[in-house]
Structures are given as C-alpha cells and as structure tokens.
Design a protein around this motif. Sequence first.
Motif, PDB file in Angstrom:
ATOM      1  N   TYR A 732       0.720  -1.194  -0.022  1.00  0.00           N
ATOM      2  CA  TYR A 732      -0.026   0.014   0.107  1.00  0.00           C
ATOM      3  C   TYR A 732       0.847   1.241   0.031  1.00  0.00           C
ATOM      4  O   TYR A 732       1.904   1.358   0.818  1.00  0.00           O
ATOM      5  N   THR A 733       0.570   2.226  -0.825  1.00  0.00           N
ATOM      6  CA  THR A 733       1.205   3.508  -0.933  1.00  0.00           C
ATOM      7  C   THR A 733       0.507   4.475  -0.188  1.00  0.00           C
ATOM      8  O   THR A 733      -0.790   4.902  -0.327  1.00  0.00           O
ATOM      9  N   ILE A 734       1.192   5.436   0.957  1.00  0.00           N
ATOM     10  CA  ILE A 734       0.714   6.256   1.564  1.00  0.00           C
ATOM     11  C   ILE A 734       1.237   7.698   1.232  1.00  0.00           C
ATOM     12  O   ILE A 734       2.329   7.746   1.068  1.00  0.00           O
ATOM     13  N   GLU A 735       0.032   8.689   1.072  1.00  0.00           N
ATOM     14  CA  GLU A 735       0.596  10.160   0.919  1.00  0.00           C
ATOM     15  C   GLU A 735      -0.229  10.933   1.883  1.00  0.00           C
ATOM     16  O   GLU A 735      -1.215  10.674   2.347  1.00  0.00           O
ATOM     17  N   TYR A 770      -4.977  12.154   4.371  1.00  0.00           N
ATOM     18  CA  TYR A 770      -4.392  11.002   3.759  1.00  0.00           C
ATOM     19  C   TYR A 770      -4.797  10.351   2.580  1.00  0.00           C
ATOM     20  O   TYR A 770      -5.871  10.067   2.374  1.00  0.00           O
ATOM     21  N   ARG A 771      -3.884   9.784   1.687  1.00  0.00           N
ATOM     22  CA  ARG A 771      -4.414   8.838   0.592  1.00  0.00           C
ATOM     23  C   ARG A 771      -3.716   7.594   0.625  1.00  0.00           C
ATOM     24  O   ARG A 771      -2.468   7.505   0.779  1.00  0.00           O
ATOM     25  N   ILE A 772      -4.628   6.968   0.168  1.00  0.00           N
ATOM     26  CA  ILE A 772      -4.087   5.122   0.427  1.00  0.00           C
ATOM     27  C   ILE A 772      -4.390   4.308  -0.862  1.00  0.00           C
ATOM     28  O   ILE A 772      -5.532   4.458  -1.480  1.00  0.00           O
ATOM     29  N   ASP A 782      -7.020   3.236  -7.771  1.00  0.00           N
ATOM     30  CA  ASP A 782      -7.073   4.700  -7.437  1.00  0.00           C
ATOM     31  C   ASP A 782      -6.928   4.680  -5.869  1.00  0.00           C
ATOM     32  O   ASP A 782      -6.986   3.724  -5.141  1.00  0.00           O
ATOM     33  N   HIS A 783      -6.686   5.862  -5.445  1.00  0.00           N
ATOM     34  CA  HIS A 783      -6.904   6.259  -4.202  1.00  0.00           C
ATOM     35  C   HIS A 783      -8.058   6.159  -3.115  1.00  0.00           C
ATOM     36  O   HIS A 783      -9.065   6.468  -3.881  1.00  0.00           O
TER      37      HIS A 783
END
Length: 1301
Positions: A732-735, A770-772, A782-783
């Motif tokens: 998982y990518t976290i922003e 936050y976006r995951i 998609d986030h």
Amino acid sequence: MSSKTNQDPKAAVAIQKRSRVPGVMITQYVESLPAGKSTPDFTRKPMAATTQEGKKIFFKAVVSGEPAPAVTWGRNKGEVDDPEKYKTRYDGRAQEHILEIVNVKPDQADTYKCFATNEFGMAVCTAALNVIGGGLKKKAKEAPQDFRKMLKKTVVVTRKKQLPPKKEGEIDPKLLELLISAPKKDYERICFDFGVSDFRWLLKRLNQLKKERNDEQAKVVEQLDNVKQIEVKSNGRAEFGFDMSLHDPNSAINLYKDGTMVPYGDDENSKHSLKTSGKKYVFSIKDPQPEDAGFYQVDVEEANVLSTDFRVPAVEFVAKIKDVTASESEDAIFQCVLSTPLKRITWSKQESSLEHGDKYEITVSEDNLIHTLTVKNSNKEDIGAYYAIAGIQSSCASLKVEADLNDKRHKDTQRGNQDGLNKLALEQQAQQQKDDLEAARRAGGDGDGSGDGSGGQTDGDNGDDGGDGTNKNLLTEGDDDENKGNDGDDKEKKQGRAGPLAPDTVADRGAQFICGLSDTVANIAQRTELSCKLSSEATEGRWYKNGKLLTNEDGVTIIKDGACHRLVIDCCKKDDAAVYCFEADGRKSEATLNIQDPPIIDEDALGKFSKAVVIKAGENAEWKMPFSGGAPMTIQWYKDDDELLPALNVKIETSANESKLRLVKCQRTDGGEVKIKIKNEFGTTEAISKLNVLDKPTPPQGPLDVTESAVTSVEFQWKPPKHSGGCPVTSYTIERQQVGRNKWTDLGEIPGSILSYKDSDVNPGRRYCYRIRAKNAEGVSDHLQTGDIAAGVLRYPGSPAPPQVVSALKDCINLAWCPPCDTGGTTIVGYNLEKNKKGTNYWSLVNPQGPITDTKYAVTDVFEGAAYEFRVSAINLSGAGDPSNPCDTVIARDPMKPPGKVRDLKLTSSNYSSFSLAWTKPKEIKGVEDEAQGYYVEIRPIENIEWSRCNANPVTLTSYTVLGLKAMACYWVRAIATNYGGDGEPQGFDTYVIAMPPPVRPKFKDRNMKNFVVVRSGNTVCLNVNFEASPLPHVLWLKDGTPVPRHVTITNSDKGSLMLITTSERSDSGIYTITVKNIVGQESINVEIRVTDDPKPPGPVELDQNIPGTVTLSWMSSPDETRDDRLHYMVSKRDSFRCTWRTVADNLFNNKFTVVNILPGREYYFRVFAKNDMGLSPPSEAPVFGTMKQKGKFQVDRPETKPLDFQSQPSFLVPLKARTAPQGYESHMSCAVRGDPAPRVTWYHNNISLSTNTNYHIRNVCGVCSLLILTVGPKDYGEYKVVIENKLGTADSLMTLIVRE
C-alpha cells in the motif's frame, strides 16, 4: 283449501308488499296504514320437512303485526280441519304458532300454507312436506293385499346434493368429508387409504371447513362427539354411530348412500336400522354385501353430522386364525393369510375393536398377505373369542390361558405354523402374479402359454401350477386333524382358482422361484447383471435372450452360486437391450434390459477443462469441451449460474461431439465460475471451470477508522480492496497533505498484509488528510482519501464501568473492571483507582506510585470492619479521564457463612390480595451459620413449579406483607435468611396458603335495613345489601322463591350485593330474598318491594239517610283496587259551620261507610279518597247533604267605617353618599326613596339629565334607585343628583364622584 284463508271481502284495495323474510307474500287491504298499525308479517316462517311414514312432524311459525294477527293453516290438496290428524296450538312462551301432524301418512305429502291476517292485511307462506315410505317394518299379520296397496302409494324419495367428482391432480372431495367427521387419531389411516402420505398441508383448509360445519350443526345439534366410522363387527353387522344431543328431539334424521336417501327402521331385522339409547345413536347394516359399499352420510335437518366410506374389498381367508392355548405371561399369537393384499384388517374381541398399543401388537407382512395379532403377557382376563375381519369376511378363534404348558413343544408348534404361513403367503403371491399374467396375456391375444412378466412365475404345461399345491403339509405340522377341519373349505376354493393340482400325497412340487428377475437399466460400456434365486440348489437352468438360448460364447458370463443364478454383461452395447428369460424345471422368470446412452465427457478433457483460465484484462478467454452420447444433445453454458447466450462478447460454437465458448475482451467483472451442462433423454452431466481476469486492484475500502490521535502521532486503519485484481495485493502507498496546502507528500509503502499506518511526524494542532493506494503485479489502484484528522488534540478516555468486587477479606479487597468503550483515540496506558471510606466525602488515590496497567487490583490499605466504595478512571496519552461510578459498598472482613433457617414462621393476617408473615431470626452457630442480615420472601402458585421472589432487596425486619395476590388462589410460601455469605435454607409452611381473609360466616351489616320498600312505577329500584363473609360467598337472589327475571341487574362484590331495576313495573312487586353462602355457612334476608303508582279516584259517591242523625256513603271501587291489594279508602267531612275538612274514617277496605252525629240545619260536604303506599288519589266529591231547621232571622249591625288616606310627599329613606372610584373600573351608587303615589326618579350629572345617556345603567326596583357606570373615566368626575317628584312635592339628594388614577 280452507275458506278461512280467503281475502277479507271488506277490503277496499289489495296492495302486494315484499317481506324481509324470503318466500313470504303480504297483501295490504288499505291504502295507508294508521299510525302505530302494521300489516301481518312472518318473523320466522315454517321450514320444509322430510320424514318417514308413521312419524310425528311439526310446522312452526312466528308472526308479527299490530293488531296481533290471527294464524290459520291450509294445504293445496285437502283440508287441515280433522282434529285426529292435525292439531294447532299457540306456544305463548316461545310465541310460536304450531301445526302438528300426529301420524304422517304418504297421502299427507303436500305443500302446506300458513296465513296470518288482521284488519289491515294478510301474509302467507308455504312449506313442503315429503314423506318416505317403508321406514318401519310392517306387522307380519298384515294381509298381503294391504301390503300391495301400500306399495302402490306415491312416495317422495329425496336426493342429497352429490359431492363434486375427483379431478386430476386434486384431492378427492370424499377425503375432506371423511376428515371433517373423523377424530384426529384416524387422520393418518384415512389419508393412507386415499393414497395421501403427508396431510399436514391439508390442516389449514380442514380447520376452516370444520368451523363452517360446526356452525351449521350448532343450529340443530347441542353436542356431538364420539363419532365412529363404519366398521364390520363380529356379529356380522356393519355399524357406525355417534353421541348427540339435539335442540329439538323431533328433528328429522336422514341417512344417505351416495347422495340417495336410504329408509331405515328401528327393528334390527331391517336392512338399515337405527338404534338409540339416550344420546347414543348407532346405525347398522344387516348382512352387508358388496352392493352395500358406498359413501354414507347422516344429516339432522339440513346439517351433516357424519360421513363414512364403506369399502368391501374382494378378499377371502386363505388361512383362518386358529385357537391358541398359551401360558400366563406369555404372548399369544393369532395369524391369518388373505387371498388379496390388504394394508389393514380389523381385529376385535367380542364386540370391541382392538388397537395397536401396549397390550396388543398388530403387524402386517411386507406383501400385505399375512396379518398378525399378538396378545402380550396374556392372563386370565384375555380368555375369550377373537375375530379377524377383512372386508365382510371374518374368522374366529379362541384364546385359552393355562398355568403351565410344555414350552418347547408349544414353541416348536408356533415355529412350524409360522413357516407354513410364510410358504402359503409366498404361493398365494405367486398365484396372484400368475393370474395377472394370464389376464394380461388374454387381453393381448397371446395364447401360447409363455410368460411375459417380470418377477412372476409362469409355466408352459398344464399339470403344475408353479407353487400352489395343497395346504395339508404346509399348515399341519404338529396339528393335522385340526387343520383339516378349519381349512378344508379354503383349500377347495384355492384349488378351484388354481386349476388341477397334484394329488395330496405328492410332496415334491419341483423348484420354485423365491426371487425372480427384475427389469434393469444399464448405461453403454457399463457392467450389469441379472439374477434370480430358486428354492433348490441342485436345479440347473437356462438363460434366453429374446427366446434365443445364451451361452458363455455369446459375450456374457453365466454364473451359478448355489440356488442363485446370475447373467453378467461386462460391457453393455446397444444391441444388448432385449427381454431375458431364465427357465428351470418348466418355470420361467422374465425381465427387460434397457440400454441407455447418457452424455459422457472424457476424463482427460474434463481435467483440462477444470483448470482455471487466467488472462489479463482486455484479452479473450476460450474453453473447448468434447463429449459423446445419444442424440439429440442440449448444450448450455453458464457463468456464475446465469445462462450465457450468444452476444457481441459471447461466442458459442457447438458440433455433434464438441462445444466451444469464447469470451471477448474480458474485464475484471467477467471473472468467476464457468459451467457447461450437457443433457439428453438419458441423463445430464456437468463440468466446471474458473475464469481469473488479472487487473489492477480496486481502491482500498473505507470508512477510515482513526485508532489514535495523540499530540505527536496519528494512527488509522482501513479495509482491503473489494477486488484484488486476480492476484495478491503486494503493498500500500501512503500520501499525506496538510490541510490548507496543495502539496501531497509521499510517506512510502507498507506491506500488503498490514492494513494500518501510524504517522509519528505530525505537528500538534495541525489537521492532515491521507491517501491510500493498493498495488499488485498488474498496477496501482485509485486512491482512498481520508477526511481531516486532527493531531495534538487532547482527547481523554471515557469512564469505565464501576469496578466489581471479586472478594473481600479483613485486610484485602480484590477488585476488577473493564476498559472504557471510548479510548479517546489513543491507547489506554493505565488506570487510577480511588477509594472512599463510607461516611466521608474524601476520595484517596490507591495507587500513588503510578498507573495500574492491569484491569484488576488488590487493595490492602483497609481497616477491618470499615465500609468502602471504589471508583476507577482510565489514562491515555492525553491524560486521565473521568472516574467511573462508585461500586457497591463493600466491608473489609472475612467471608461469612450463610445463615440458618428462620424460626417460628407464621401467618399473621390475610385478605383477598395480600397476606402478612412474621418469623423469628435464625440462631447463630459459630463457624457453621452466621448472623442473618436480611430476609427474602418467595411465593409459588400451586400450579407453577418456579418460585418468584417478592422483595428484590432483603428486608431487615422479621415481618413482611405480600401484595398483589389473586383472590382465592393457593400459594406456597417460604422465607429465606441471607447475609454477605449467601442465602440460607428456605423455611416454608407444610401446606399452601389461600389468599383470603380468615373464615367468617356470612352476616348482614345493615341492622336498620328496611324490609319493606315502596317505589313509584317507572322509577329505579336500587337495593344495596352489605354483608361480611369469608371466603367470597355465593350470592343468590330470588323473587317469590324463583330466580329473579332477566331485566334485574345483580352486581356482587366482596362486601355487598346490589340489585338494580332500571325501570320498574308493577309486576316487579314481590318478596326478594338474598342468600349469601360460603363454606362456613349461609344467611338470608327478605325485602318486600312494592311497585305502585298514585291511585285513581273511586267512582261516584252516593248518600243515603236511613236513620236520623246519620248518613251512609257508598261509592264505586277505584280501578286500581284489583292491581293493589293494599289499596284502601279514606272519608273526610266538612260542614257549613266549620270551613276545615276533617277525616272521619281511614283504612276502609270496603265501599260503604256510615257517618254519625249529623246535626240538622247544617250542610255537609263529603270526600272519598283512594289511598295506597304512594299516597292519596284525587277525591270523589259527594253531593251536598243537609237538613233544614226552622229558626229566626239573625241580623248583624255593622258600624260605619271611614276611608284612610295613605298619600305622602316623596322623601329619601337612604340618601346618596360620596364615592371615590379608580379609573377604568366600574362604580355603583344607589339610594332608597318613598312616596304615595310612587315618585318619578331622574338622575343628573353636573345638572345634565342622564335619562337618555346609554353609558349609564339606571334601575328603580321597589323604591331602590341605582346608577351603574361600567368604566369610570375622567369625564365621569363631578356632582351627581337624584330628583324625585310626585303630585304632592319634590325632593333631591346630591353626591360627588371623585375619579382616582
């Protein structure tokens, strides 16, 4: 028709009217009816009737009209004026007009008419009478010619409405009719006879039909029970019946067979008869024959009360039951063999039927030929005759019970008889199959003698019947002579059916089929076999295929295993389908082998097809399936159980032995289960595969759950994607974005197995978003974007639940609690525990050394005997939250022992809703039973098994009152002592307690109650009697020794009884008796109530002087004298000398009185009054009575009088007075004046007349003059003057009104 029924000749008109009762015609004789008058009409008209010859019949009618109509009867064909044949009467109680026909004859069958007439019109209705002849048996001495005459008479035979015929796929209507009449225990048997195995779905409809039938029966039947279906009894009669109570004992009872009425008599020699005994009705059929079979119904008037189906199967006894001798406590067995399979027969002992149960065991063999009755544990009471009844055939045998028998010989005999019955049943089954085959062969025109059935034994010669020989050697093992006598007739019947038999001396009848061939179905290429079993192992046999002899060289395997013979085909082909026959010793058994060719899928192709197909999104997926099987084939493709049809993205190609499926440009949603179904007439086969479309995953699922929001960190978690894209999520990518800025910062990747993230690089007081994104081998999803999450906000945890006391000792108290539901967004790091000594307001911290990390703690800082409360608060990263509620008070002391039983438990008082208990505290035994600190009281109604506690919290007193009881209910009561150590043993009464006051003999409390009450007619009679009685008494009111009428309302309570007559009439007069009775005794009191009215005056009064100085008065009686036995008369007198009336006589109960002391020269006036309990009537005046007396003229000199003058000048008796009135309120001023003539009054305000001013209200009543100002204002300030004047002078009065703000 009688002439009485003709229309009134004086009638001017004849207007036809319609009645509310159907079938009634009304003719009105006048154009308009007077007020309060009406034409005749029928409230209830006579009903049509059907009866048997010689019976009695009634026609009843209820009529209405004003004036009351006269009722006459007539008939179409004759008169009804013969008093020996027809009787008419009126029943005043039921208000019914009745025509009674005493002895009904066939010639009296006719249409009868009833006429109701008065001066305003006539009403007429009809009722038909049907007469059934031959209902009773004629006398034997009646001459033949008379009997023939009777046969020639016309008889009306009625038919009952037929049941609708059974339709295909529906329930037979007869079944529902039978179930309505039958008891529930017979439902299963009746449904079984009609081929219905599960009848539960019928119950709802059946209950509705039963309710409708009960409503119909309630019109004529009071009670109906103990309904018994038809059954052939041991005396040879078929009987059915019921117990019934009728509203009208003269109601017609009709018997129908298949819808046609059947005549019956009361003589047992009649074909159909009815025997009645009290409420018991039993119908019987003498000597039943096959033609007596049918559907029987019994109707009372128009209501059906019983339906039963009488079936007569064509069956006979091949072997009848035999006499049995058994020892005591041994089972006695009766067995019989039937010629035709029956699922059940009737077993009876003398006149009573036997049912399967603990005493009797009734069993039937699998072929339904052998029926067995077992009498378990036989004893002397079981001795007697037993009957087996099959259809209309019966067999009888007796049972003897002896003290001891030769058990071994007896058991051997029973075993031999059982073996013989089994063989006989087997032969009977074979014979029946042979007869069926012969009948089928004749129907098909085949006369060559060869067998063509499966499982049957047929022969081709004429000398052997294939298993049906004599019964001598089968049933006479150990008892030959007896069997000869009992079964000779049956043996002859069997021989007649089976044809020529071998002589009785021939013992060897050749091999027989114990188990024949059976039809078989096999698939192509499968292994199958045909087998049969003979009665002899030494017998050889031959196999045939379509009449051709088979050997092992024909591709089959023939196996003989003792008495079993088998034909094996290892790999079936289409040409193996044929009729196979096995023959041995001239006997044959045939069976048909059918070959099927269902769809078949090759195992290799199935293995390839079952492998999952994996493609990427946008690619094509393809499946191919070869198959084989008999044509025609139906091929269907499914995806996730939805059938696939050809379309733009679905391509299906099918040939004779292969089918292909291609899905074009597959997407992620196309993944799932793919199935092919191949079907033909022989079967269906399926194959399943999987389609996996690889694609990037969908976004992670929300909602986002914030698990921690501390000063320096934020932690949240999410849910995995709904679709992983066909392959696992790797990471998982976290922003992150700070709210208010446009820049997103990449926080890195975390493994796909972790669904939470903790961000420790946050600034206090800031808010973040936050976006995951999910990532797999095919790409990134998609986030999922979170909402704003605050960092550094202090959020304290919520309050935990109150701590629980685990245990308490004198030096330690152990507590436990649960974590709070609200953690404040962060992790709970510990707890603070506080204590409070009971009686103080100070809470001290138990753990000053630091937070408690566990949810339990042992408090040691306590004093023995002191009472404490504890509370707990949770601590997170923000700090400590609010404390919980305090726990229950706990005392620091060692555990106590439960107390003992309470002593001297007693009942101190009771009434209908409560009772009071008292007891002594239990003794204290050190180390065994400690002191009681409270008590519980428990009760249990006598019909319940569970105790209920009356007080939720223990009481400290040694007494308690139980409330809310049901009057006269019985309760078990017990008391339980308790302390901190637990509850002691309960102590109760030896008997139950009744919710009632102590027993008191009934007694009346009103000592001054009147025993004579007078009420005016039309008024309400209210008689309230107070009494005291326990238990609740039974109150009975009587009027003149009989129950009070219905319009009298009686209201009873535990303290008295109220009798109420809302509108009284003279007929309510009488002596009313109230009787109060209970188990202690009874008491009665009488009250006479007289309902009367003001009496009417007596008739004219006559005077007669027979003796000088006296006068005799006589008068006519008052009209009320006949209705009031207490009415009497009073005479009063007045003379010309005195002006007052004086009573000279009272309480006169006759109509004559002589008055004395009559002086001459005076005129006398007399009055006669009627008098009763209500008072006096108006008087009846007598003529003036007097005698003349000669005397000188008397003259009176009257002095002259001067007239008086009362005139006076006007003056004030009360002058006006000064007043002060607040502004906005009303003001009133008045004065009193006098003068003759009455003076004229005028009011002035500031010398201005107020006579025409409407703002002032001026009145003058009897010399009092008043002025009213409704709302005082500044303009009303000033001087007010009243001026009065008449012809003699003038006067005035002044006052000043001051207006105050």
